[in-house]
Design an enzyme around this catalytic site. Structure first.
Site, mmCIF file in Angstrom:
data_model
loop_
_atom_site.group_PDB
_atom_site.id
_atom_site.type_symbol
_atom_site.label_atom_id
_atom_site.label_comp_id
_atom_site.label_asym_id
_atom_site.label_seq_id
_atom_site.Cartn_x
_atom_site.Cartn_y
_atom_site.Cartn_z
ATOM 1 C CE LYS A 202 -8.409 -28.453 -68.308
ATOM 2 N NZ LYS A 202 -9.249 -29.148 -69.282
ATOM 3 N NE ARG A 238 -10.811 -35.069 -66.647
ATOM 4 C CZ ARG A 238 -9.668 -34.596 -66.195
ATOM 5 N NH1 ARG A 238 -9.520 -33.311 -65.985
ATOM 6 N NH2 ARG A 238 -8.656 -35.410 -65.944
HETATM 7 N N1 HH2 Z 1 -8.631 -32.022 -69.052
HETATM 8 C C1 HH2 Z 1 -7.529 -32.639 -68.575
HETATM 9 C C2 HH2 Z 1 -7.374 -34.026 -68.706
HETATM 10 N N2 HH2 Z 1 -8.342 -34.790 -69.264
HETATM 11 N N3 HH2 Z 1 -10.479 -34.955 -70.271
HETATM 12 C C3 HH2 Z 1 -11.590 -34.378 -70.731
HETATM 13 N N4 HH2 Z 1 -12.561 -35.112 -71.288
HETATM 14 N N5 HH2 Z 1 -11.769 -33.008 -70.663
HETATM 15 C C4 HH2 Z 1 -10.827 -32.190 -70.113
HETATM 16 O O1 HH2 Z 1 -11.041 -30.950 -70.093
HETATM 17 C C5 HH2 Z 1 -9.623 -32.781 -69.615
HETATM 18 C C6 HH2 Z 1 -9.467 -34.197 -69.720
HETATM 19 C C7 HH2 Z 1 -6.449 -31.822 -67.921
HETATM 20 O O2 HH2 Z 1 -6.637 -31.756 -66.523
HETATM 21 P P1 HH2 Z 1 -5.827 -32.658 -65.479
HETATM 22 O O3 HH2 Z 1 -6.164 -34.108 -65.666
HETATM 23 O O4 HH2 Z 1 -6.022 -32.160 -64.094
HETATM 24 O O5 HH2 Z 1 -4.303 -32.357 -65.822
HETATM 25 P P2 HH2 Z 1 -3.164 -33.218 -66.491
HETATM 26 O O6 HH2 Z 1 -3.573 -33.503 -67.905
HETATM 27 O O7 HH2 Z 1 -1.950 -32.329 -66.370
HETATM 28 O O8 HH2 Z 1 -3.043 -34.512 -65.713
#
Ligand code: HH2
Length: 256
Positions: A202, A238
């Protein structure tokens, strides 16, 4: 929990695994590296992201969920229709970053299917959440939110044992808010449910390291945040880079 983003626009790996065979192969790699759960998502929630239409999201994720074997599959969605089809396709875990606020019927679906779920804190919605987020005391406000959402889930018939909680690192939070939440994570663990932390890659990590325009954070910083969260009581992580997180956390586990 390994991250499988089947999206063109996720903040750190958009477009890398956005066809079905690539996403399934990536999930199997994360499982081989030690992921107990893989979290499949078809809608980016990065700051400023636009919503994805239902049909597009279904098209992205359902075949991927069907194709994964060897670990539990979580569906990362805020849409009941996507969660329902993913549960039909073999998922057993619902990761709803709106904690059932976007579509409250999600709680009934999770209860009926006896699925597990993660309830995450977010201030506002992805399109606007990083526009000047403010709290009096971020930890007590996030804690009160998670307690309220847990009560909502239990009222909807989800056994408490099926719920884990997440402070939502980066979701409507400044660098200082994220640091405060991780530093005082034990206050959220005190609610009594497992706490999931998603600090992996992040942008606050890159900004802590001195780049005010960083859009992602480096791997070593991600593992460091996970290890410190573990030390303060987090039990699910995660992560995009599962192998390195497993290595860091195994050593932390041996020392704590
Ligand atoms: N962060 C992201 C997405 N889903 N779910 C939970 N429970 N906790 C988190 O911190 C979280 C999440 C963001 O990360 P990422 O999926 O890599 O990015 P994007 O939302 O751009 O697909």
């Amino acid at each position: 929990m390994g991250v499988v983003n089947v999206t063109p626009d996720s903040f750190s790996d958009g477009g890398v695994f956005d066809d079905e065979p690539a996403a399934v192969a990536h999930a199997q790699r994360l499982i081989a590296e030690g992921a107990a759960i893989v979290d499949v998502g078809g809608e980016s929630t990065r700051p400023g992201a636009a919503p994805v239409p239902l049909e597009d999201e279904l098209e992205r994720v359902i075949g991927v969920v069907e194709g994964i074997s060897g670990a539990r599959v979580s569906i990362d969605t805020m849409k009941v229709a996507v969660a329902e089809r993913a549960l039909d396709a073999g998922a057993t875990y619902v990761n709803d970053v709106t904690a059932f606020r976007h579509e409250p019927e999600m709680a009934g679906l999770v209860a009926d299917r006896k699925a597990d779920c993660c309830l995450m804190h977010m201030l506002g919605e992805p399109r606007t959440m990083q526009d000047d987020p403010r709290y009096d005391d971020v930890v007590s406000e996030v804690k009160a939110f998670l307690e309220e959402r847990l009560a909502f889930a239990v009222d909807a018939g989800i056994p408490e044992e099926h719920v884990c909680l997440d402070p939502g690192i980066g979701f409507g939070k400044t660098v200082e808010h994220n640091v405060e939440l991780l530093g005082r994570l034990d206050e959220l663990v005190a609610i009594g449910r497992p706490v999931l932390v998603g600090a992996s890659r992040k942008r606050f990590l890159g900004r802590l390291l001195g780049d005010p325009d960083a859009l992602t954070g480096p791997l070593a910083a991600s593992v460091s945040a996970a290890v410190l969260a573990y030390e303060r009581g987090a039990s699910l992580f995660r992560a995009h880079d599962v192998r390195e997180h497993v290595q860091g956390l195994r050593v932390a586990e041996a020392i704590v």
